[in-house]
Write a protein that holds these residues in place. Structure first.
Motif, PDB file in Angstrom:
ATOM      1  N   TRP A  63       0.911  -1.356  -0.026  1.00 27.67           N
ATOM      2  CA  TRP A  63      -0.150   0.202  -0.193  1.00 27.67           C
ATOM      3  C   TRP A  63       0.902   1.308  -0.097  1.00 27.67           C
ATOM      4  N   ARG A  64       0.428   2.142  -0.736  1.00 27.29           N
ATOM      5  CA  ARG A  64       1.014   3.429  -0.626  1.00 27.29           C
ATOM      6  C   ARG A  64       0.026   4.426   0.148  1.00 27.29           C
ATOM      7  N   THR A  65       0.524   5.317   1.204  1.00 28.81           N
ATOM      8  CA  THR A  65      -0.175   6.108   1.905  1.00 28.81           C
ATOM      9  C   THR A  65       0.013   7.306   1.694  1.00 28.81           C
ATOM     10  N   LEU A  66      -1.285   8.155   1.583  1.00 26.10           N
ATOM     11  CA  LEU A  66      -1.222   9.569   1.272  1.00 26.10           C
ATOM     12  C   LEU A  66      -1.978  10.095   2.576  1.00 26.10           C
ATOM     13  N   GLU A  67      -1.411  11.200   3.342  1.00 19.92           N
ATOM     14  CA  GLU A  67      -2.095  11.577   4.377  1.00 19.92           C
ATOM     15  C   GLU A  67      -2.646  12.880   4.028  1.00 19.92           C
ATOM     16  N   ALA A  68      -4.055  13.214   4.364  1.00 19.83           N
ATOM     17  CA  ALA A  68      -4.932  14.214   4.094  1.00 19.83           C
ATOM     18  C   ALA A  68      -5.738  14.525   5.109  1.00 19.83           C
ATOM     19  N   PRO A  69      -5.373  15.101   6.078  1.00 16.40           N
ATOM     20  CA  PRO A  69      -6.303  15.354   7.261  1.00 16.40           C
ATOM     21  C   PRO A  69      -7.288  16.446   6.788  1.00 16.40           C
ATOM     22  N   LEU A  70      -6.885  17.359   6.029  1.00 20.29           N
ATOM     23  CA  LEU A  70      -7.785  18.615   5.594  1.00 20.29           C
ATOM     24  C   LEU A  70      -7.887  18.442   3.935  1.00 20.29           C
ATOM     25  N   ASP A  71      -7.082  18.463   3.250  1.00 18.70           N
ATOM     26  CA  ASP A  71      -6.914  18.521   1.720  1.00 18.70           C
ATOM     27  C   ASP A  71      -7.221  17.374   1.194  1.00 18.70           C
ATOM     28  N   LEU A  72      -8.189  16.854   1.374  1.00 18.23           N
ATOM     29  CA  LEU A  72      -8.693  15.441   0.632  1.00 18.23           C
ATOM     30  C   LEU A  72      -9.032  15.810  -0.692  1.00 18.23           C
ATOM     31  N   ALA A  73      -9.310  16.815  -1.322  1.00 24.47           N
ATOM     32  CA  ALA A  73      -9.603  17.040  -2.827  1.00 24.47           C
ATOM     33  C   ALA A  73      -8.212  17.001  -3.532  1.00 24.47           C
ATOM     34  N   LEU A 128     -17.481  23.615   5.793  1.00 31.10           N
ATOM     35  CA  LEU A 128     -17.914  21.954   5.497  1.00 31.10           C
ATOM     36  C   LEU A 128     -18.562  21.867   3.991  1.00 31.10           C
ATOM     37  N   ALA A 129     -19.402  22.690   3.601  1.00 29.41           N
ATOM     38  CA  ALA A 129     -19.953  22.571   2.519  1.00 29.41           C
ATOM     39  C   ALA A 129     -19.243  22.727   1.069  1.00 29.41           C
ATOM     40  N   GLN A 130     -18.387  23.821   1.355  1.00 31.04           N
ATOM     41  CA  GLN A 130     -17.258  24.204   0.292  1.00 31.04           C
ATOM     42  C   GLN A 130     -16.207  22.905   0.150  1.00 31.04           C
ATOM     43  N   GLU A 131     -15.609  22.379   1.297  1.00 37.87           N
ATOM     44  CA  GLU A 131     -15.063  21.528   1.341  1.00 37.87           C
ATOM     45  C   GLU A 131     -15.561  20.154   0.640  1.00 37.87           C
ATOM     46  N   THR A 132     -16.757  19.914   1.015  1.00 37.49           N
ATOM     47  CA  THR A 132     -17.352  18.663   0.519  1.00 37.49           C
ATOM     48  C   THR A 132     -17.497  18.860  -1.079  1.00 37.49           C
TER      49      THR A 132
END
Length: 172
Positions: free
Chosen positions: A61-71, A102-106
Motif C-alpha cells: 500500500w501507498r499512503t497519502l495523509e490528507a487530514p484536511l486537503d482531501l480533494a 464544510l459545504a465548500q470542502e465537501t
C-alpha cells in the motif's frame, strides 16, 4: 472512474471491506492500492492505532495523509490506482476543528472524486442511528455527518452498509 461508499457503525468491518476491494481492484488494473488517511497522530493512542493499521495493510500500500486537503489527494491519483479514503467522518471533524467551510470542502472533494483518474472507495461512519447527543457540538457533528454522507451516497456508483462484518448493497 468509479466511486463507492461503504458506511456503517464502529468496528462493523468497513475498513477491512474497503481494503479488500481496493487490493483486488488494484491487482486487476496493475496498479497500487492507495490509502488516503484522514487521521492525525495527535496522541499516543492514535499513533499506536495508525501504526497498527499501516502494519496490517503491509508494504504493497501507498499512503497519502490528507487530514484536511482531501480533494488534492484524490486529484493526484493515477488511472491504475484504487484508493480508500478512511474515513470521511474523521475528515469532517478535522474540518470542523479547523473552522473550514464544510459545504465548500465537501463540494471540492466530490468534484475531485467525480474527475479522479483512479477508483475511489470512501469509508464513513453512520452516527445518526443512535441516541441524540447531549451537547450542541456533538449534535452539529451528527447532523453534518448525515448531510455529508447523503451527498456522497447520491454521487456514488455503489453504496454498501456494513453490519457485523456483513456488507449489504444499498445502491445500485
Amino acid at each position: 472512474m468509479g466511486l463507492r461508499l461503504i458506511i456503517g457503525g464502529a468496528r462493523s468491518g468497513k475498513s477491512a471491506r474497503a481494503q479488500a476491494l481496493a487490493e483486488a481492484q488494484a491487482q486487476r488494473r496493475g496498479g497500487t492500492p492507495v490509502m488516503i488517511a484522514t487521521a492525525e497522530a495527535l496522541d499516543e493512542e492514535m499513533r499506536e492505532r495508525i501504526a497498527r493499521h499501516r502494519a496490517e495493510r503491509g508494504p504493497a500500500w501507498r499512503t497519502l495523509e490528507a487530514p484536511l486537503d482531501l480533494a488534492a489527494a484524490i486529484a493526484g491519483l493515477a488511472p491504475e490506482d484504487c484508493a480508500v479514503v478512511d474515513c470521511l467522518t474523521l475528515w469532517l471533524s478535522n474540518l470542523m476543528f479547523a473552522e473550514r467551510s464544510l459545504a465548500q470542502e465537501t463540494d471540492l472533494m466530490l468534484e475531485a472524486a467525480d474527475h479522479a483518474l483512479g477508483e475511489v472507495i470512501f469509508v464513513t461512519n453512520e452516527v445518526g442511528m443512535s441516541i441524540v447527543p447531549e451537547n450542541a457540538l456533538a449534535r452539529r457533528f451528527r447532523d453534518e455527518a448525515g448531510r455529508m454522507n447523503r451527498r456522497v451516497a447520491e454521487r456514488a456508483d455503489e453504496v454498501e452498509v456494513m453490519f457485523a462484518g456483513v456488507p449489504l448493497r444499498l445502491k445500485p
